[in-house]
Design an enzyme around this catalytic site. Sequence first.
Site, PDB file in Angstrom:
ATOM      1  N   HIS A   1       0.853  -1.210   0.000  1.00  0.00           N
ATOM      2  CA  HIS A   1       0.000   0.000   0.000  1.00  0.00           C
ATOM      3  C   HIS A   1       0.878   1.247   0.000  1.00  0.00           C
ATOM      4  O   HIS A   1       1.025   1.902   1.030  1.00  0.00           O
ATOM      5  CB  HIS A   1      -0.910  -0.015   1.238  1.00  0.00           C
ATOM      6  CG  HIS A   1      -2.037   0.969   1.206  1.00  0.00           C
ATOM      7  ND1 HIS A   1      -1.911   2.295   1.537  1.00  0.00           N
ATOM      8  CD2 HIS A   1      -3.344   0.809   0.873  1.00  0.00           C
ATOM      9  CE1 HIS A   1      -3.079   2.918   1.439  1.00  0.00           C
ATOM     10  NE2 HIS A   1      -3.967   2.041   1.029  1.00  0.00           N
TER      11      HIS A   1
ATOM     12  N   ILE B   1       1.991   4.659   1.562  1.00  0.00           N
ATOM     13  CA  ILE B   1       1.021   5.496   2.275  1.00  0.00           C
ATOM     14  C   ILE B   1       0.355   4.615   3.323  1.00  0.00           C
ATOM     15  O   ILE B   1      -0.080   3.499   3.021  1.00  0.00           O
ATOM     16  CB  ILE B   1      -0.033   6.065   1.302  1.00  0.00           C
ATOM     17  CG1 ILE B   1       0.635   7.057   0.334  1.00  0.00           C
ATOM     18  CG2 ILE B   1      -1.174   6.749   2.055  1.00  0.00           C
ATOM     19  CD1 ILE B   1      -0.287   7.618  -0.721  1.00  0.00           C
TER      20      ILE B   1
ATOM     21  N   GLY C   1      -5.601   4.608   5.606  1.00  0.00           N
ATOM     22  CA  GLY C   1      -6.429   5.409   6.514  1.00  0.00           C
ATOM     23  C   GLY C   1      -7.184   4.542   7.506  1.00  0.00           C
ATOM     24  O   GLY C   1      -7.342   4.911   8.675  1.00  0.00           O
TER      25      GLY C   1
HETATM   26  C1  BDE Z   1      -4.526  12.056   0.226  1.00  0.00           C
HETATM   27  C2  BDE Z   1      -5.313  12.306   1.329  1.00  0.00           C
HETATM   28  C3  BDE Z   1      -5.499  11.306   2.271  1.00  0.00           C
HETATM   29  N1  BDE Z   1      -4.927  10.118   2.103  1.00  0.00           N
HETATM   30  C4  BDE Z   1      -4.171   9.862   1.034  1.00  0.00           C
HETATM   31  C5  BDE Z   1      -3.958  10.817   0.082  1.00  0.00           C
HETATM   32  C6  BDE Z   1      -3.102  10.522  -1.116  1.00  0.00           C
HETATM   33  O1  BDE Z   1      -2.452  11.394  -1.618  1.00  0.00           O
HETATM   34  N2  BDE Z   1      -3.106   9.274  -1.597  1.00  0.00           N
HETATM   35  N3  BDE Z   1      -2.348   8.978  -2.665  1.00  0.00           N
HETATM   36  C7  BDE Z   1      -2.324   7.777  -3.125  1.00  0.00           C
HETATM   37  C8  BDE Z   1      -1.543   7.426  -4.273  1.00  0.00           C
HETATM   38  C9  BDE Z   1      -1.488   6.093  -4.629  1.00  0.00           C
HETATM   39  C10 BDE Z   1      -0.748   5.716  -5.719  1.00  0.00           C
HETATM   40 BR1  BDE Z   1      -0.712   3.913  -6.207  1.00  0.00          BR
HETATM   41  C11 BDE Z   1      -0.039   6.631  -6.485  1.00  0.00           C
HETATM   42  O2  BDE Z   1       0.688   6.218  -7.574  1.00  0.00           O
HETATM   43  C12 BDE Z   1      -0.077   7.956  -6.113  1.00  0.00           C
HETATM   44 BR2  BDE Z   1       0.881   9.278  -7.131  1.00  0.00          BR
HETATM   45  C13 BDE Z   1      -0.828   8.356  -4.998  1.00  0.00           C
HETATM   46  O3  BDE Z   1      -0.860   9.672  -4.647  1.00  0.00           O
END
Ligand code: BDE
Length: 148
Positions: A53, A59, A62
């Site tokens: 993840h 990340i 959540g």
């Molecule tokens: C934003 C607010 C709350 N939680 C997560 C976020 C966030 O920016 N998630 N981003 C996920 C994400 C997953 C993948 Br795979 C990817 O290639 C990228 Br560029 C991401 O920003």
Amino acid sequence: MIMPIIMDVQQIKEALPHRYPFLLVDRVIEMEEGKSITGLKNVTANEEFFNGHFPAKPIMPGVLQVEALAQVAGVLAIKSGAAGSMVYFMSIDGVKFRKPVVPGDQLILKATVIQHRGKIWKFRGESFVDGTLVSEAEFMAMVSSEGV
Ligand code: BDE
């Protein structure tokens, strides 16, 4: 930043049944029995969940931030006169994930009692990184010395 130790992880493990890889609280740094608690989790690059993840973009899920908030709320209930009991989480409301939590972050986990009647507790949980709110939720739990 070095944080005060109200409960270390050994003491947390005496209050909660959770263990690796699901114990998500490293330390309790503030507690007002019956009212509020602050814990922390140091999020490392080696967390198991970062493998998947996501493989090229670590990340913290959540839902695991919500779990960590529920765990500190559980510690608060246990330390507020329910020693020897179990805390059964029954509902979660108003969840928001506001910012990504990444390796190296120190997740500060705050839970405040918003209602307590008998076995039923309601908590507001908020998690912070560097003083910024990153996730929040409200929880309801039943505290019982018996099963559900
Ligand atoms: C934003 C607010 C709350 N939680 C997560 C976020 C966030 O920016 N998630 N981003 C996920 C994400 C997953 C993948 Br795979 C990817 O290639 C990228 Br560029 C991401 O920003």
